[in-house]
Design an enzyme around this catalytic site. Structure first.
Site, short mmCIF file in Angstrom:
data_model
loop_
_atom_site.label_atom_id
_atom_site.label_comp_id
_atom_site.label_asym_id
_atom_site.label_seq_id
_atom_site.Cartn_x
_atom_site.Cartn_y
_atom_site.Cartn_z
N LYS A 82 0.62 -1.24 0.39
CA LYS A 82 0.19 0.04 0.33
C LYS A 82 0.86 1.69 -0.08
O LYS A 82 1.77 1.70 0.39
CB LYS A 82 -0.89 0.17 1.80
CG LYS A 82 -1.66 0.98 1.27
CD LYS A 82 -2.95 1.49 2.60
CE LYS A 82 -3.38 2.38 2.77
NZ LYS A 82 -4.38 1.62 4.02
N SER A 157 -9.24 1.72 2.82
CA SER A 157 -8.12 2.52 2.63
C SER A 157 -7.76 1.75 2.16
O SER A 157 -6.66 2.16 0.71
CB SER A 157 -7.80 3.47 3.39
OG SER A 157 -6.74 2.63 4.22
N SER A 181 -9.36 -0.18 7.67
CA SER A 181 -8.73 0.01 5.59
C SER A 181 -8.14 -1.40 5.84
O SER A 181 -7.76 -1.79 4.31
CB SER A 181 -7.82 0.87 6.05
OG SER A 181 -8.92 2.19 6.63
#
Length: 531
Positions: A82, A157, A181
């Site tokens: 990420k 996210s 997330s």
């Protein structure tokens, strides 16, 4: 012609194939790079591809195998990261134009530990600006879509990470979680994710850093066994993250599955839940009963009186808003609508902050008592399956209004609908795993256990999702471009149609939806050719 589908093997199998020389690490890395070329133009899950670096590392990994050198548990296996976590020498955009040229000087601890286990960084993945939304969309590279359905969100996210793994672009990834997330995106795309107990995995090298006691770095994959391997690799103090315990967590072996006491909670503890989500949790409960677990309804009446989302709004706002204001000072106009609205939040009064902390302590006591009676909690991740992206992305005021519509029967707002299910469990800091399960939509149940018992939760998760990870998204739906800015033109449908766009080049992908510009990372490590 035989099609190479090695990109859908899990990391454990790939490591074994490389170790036994049935496949080379170079073959594995190239298969995943080819998969990125094939499907990411439709998904927009990948921000930066580290092709040349990954292939060089793969060649070195194969030389180690040939030399008979000691090999790590993930030797030669690629992984994605990420774009909130640092990879040395590579741009970390944090989903924001403010950090488009921010080059990391060192690996995040989690990245460094996967490298030490033999794994190879392959790419950085998409995220919302500052990792602060349940939809993966930003003004830098645009929206990431769900590989199961291009009109739906992969969550946030860590949505770029979940989409990449579900689509076969990566067997293993690193996400992060402050509200939902890693678990929410896993639910939305049908993969596995683990939010380990805070204090197990350092968050060093992750941005944002606040609220530090609630942020988690978590592994994401397509199999529970990969999650268990990654947890062993990632756990332990690093001398930088003060939240990570120096004393080892519970070292006693996980309990045998037969006889495990599991509480099942769907409604009313977390409010109304979609019928398909409820059916998935029930199917997981049946699978656990079949192997000898005791599974029974376990209502938590006190939970019905506590809204974890309201706690989040108070506790997170008090710390996050001043932090974001300092980061964006003088450049607020460059921020995504979500962050702009976040910065307008009122200051939290001290009395409200203390009251919220006291309710957190009440929740901790509630779950401490619960886990004296049960070994695990089985419940939903989210109240509904993955929702329409246009409803989840508040790029305009009307978009903010539309995004509330699908959750109306469940909660007053989408943030409450998605986070209230997870929010109340966040404050216990206990381990929580979202495994895949056979279902019409790629939804997941959730297994949760007491603090530090991640080994037990991994076994429970594996047993509750029989054959659940064998379904694959087609990634062949047609892209819709109705959300383009007025000045933007329809983007090409493949990299070949646009000579300026080469995801193999190790460059930051150009913005297709908002400005149509090509943004190039400034790191010297960026390559110009994959082969």
């Amino acid at each position: 012609m035989k099609v190479d589908r090695s990109f859908y093997r899990d990391a454990t199998e790939l490591a074994e194939l490389i170790r036994t020389r049935q496949m080379s690490s170079v073959e594995v890395v190239r298969a995943h790079l080819d998969r990125i070329d094939e499907v990411d133009p439709r998904l927009n899950a990948v921000v930066t591809v580290l092709a040349e670096q990954a292939l060089a590392a793969a060649r070195a990994a194969d030389e180690s195998v040939a030399a008979g050198a000691p090999l790590g548990p993930l030797h030669g296996v690629p992984f994605t990261v990420k774009d909130a976590l640092d990879v040395a020498g590579v741009v970390t955009t944090r989903g924001s134009t403010l950090f488009r040229d921010h080059v990391a000087t060192a690996d995040a601890t989690a990245v460094a530990r996967l490298r030490a286990a033999g794994a190879i960084p392959l790419a950085k993945t998409n995220l919302p600006e500052f990792s602060y939304w349940t939809e993966t969309d930003n003004l830098l590279v645009g929206r990431c879509d769900n590989p199961w359905d291009g009109e739906r969100t992969p969550g946030g996210s860590s949505g770029g990470e979940s989409a990449a793994i579900a689509a076969g672009m990566s067997p293993l990834g690193l996400g992060s979680d402050v509200a939902i997330s890693v678990r929410g995106p896993a639910h939305d795309t049908g993969i596995v994710a683990l939010k380990a107990t805070r204090g197990r995995i350092p968050i060093t090298g992750h941005w944002p850093e606040v609220p530090r006691r609630y942020w988690h770095v978590g592994p994401m994959a397509r199999s529970v066994r990969d999650i268990a391997t990654a947890l062993r690799v990632l756990s332990g103090p690093d001398g930088a993250d003060g939240e990570v315990r120096h004393a080892p967590p519970h070292t006693d072996p996980p309990k045998e599955m037969a006889g495990l006491r599991v509480g099942r909670l769907i409604e009313p503890g977390f409010g109304p839940v979609d019928a398909e989500v409820a059916a998935t949790v029930s199917a997981a409960a049946d699978a656990l009963r079949d192997i000898g677990c005791t599974v029974e309804p376990a209502p938590l009446e006190t939970l019905e009186t506590i809204d974890g989302t309201e706690l989040s709004a108070t506790l997170f706002t008090a710390e996050t808003v001043p932090y974001f204001r300092r980061a964006a000072a003088g450049r607020e106009a460059e921020l995504h609508t979500v962050i702009q609205r976040t910065l307008t939040a009122r200051e939290v009064a001290l009395d409200d902050y203390i009251a919220a902390q006291q309710r957190v302590e009440k929740l901790s006591s509630l779950f401490a008592e619960y886990f004296e009676r049960y070994d695990a909690l089985l419940c939903p991740v989210c109240p509904v399956p993955a929702q329409s992206s246009v409803r989840c992305s508040p790029s305009t005021s009307s978009g903010m209004t539309r995004c509330c519509a699908p959750y109306a029967p469940y909660r007053p707002s989408p943030m409450r609908g998605r986070r209230s299910v997870s929010g109340t469990r966040r404050y216990r800091r206990a381990a929580s795993c979202a495994p895949p399960c056979r279902s019409t939509s790629p939804v997941c149940p959730r297994c949760r256990c007491r603090s530090g018992r991640a080994a037990t939760i991994c076994r429970s998760a594996s047993s509750s999702s029989p054959a659940g990870s064998t379904r694959r998204p087609s990634c062949v739906w047609a892209r819709h471009w109705s959300r383009s800015a007025p000045s933007a033109t329809a983007p090409p449908t493949s990299p070949a149609a646009d000579p300026s766009h080469d995801v193999r080049a190790g460059t930051l992908r150009h913005d297709r939806r908002y400005r149509g510009r090509r943004l190039v990372g400034t790191a010297d490590a960026m390559s110009t050719s994959r082969r």
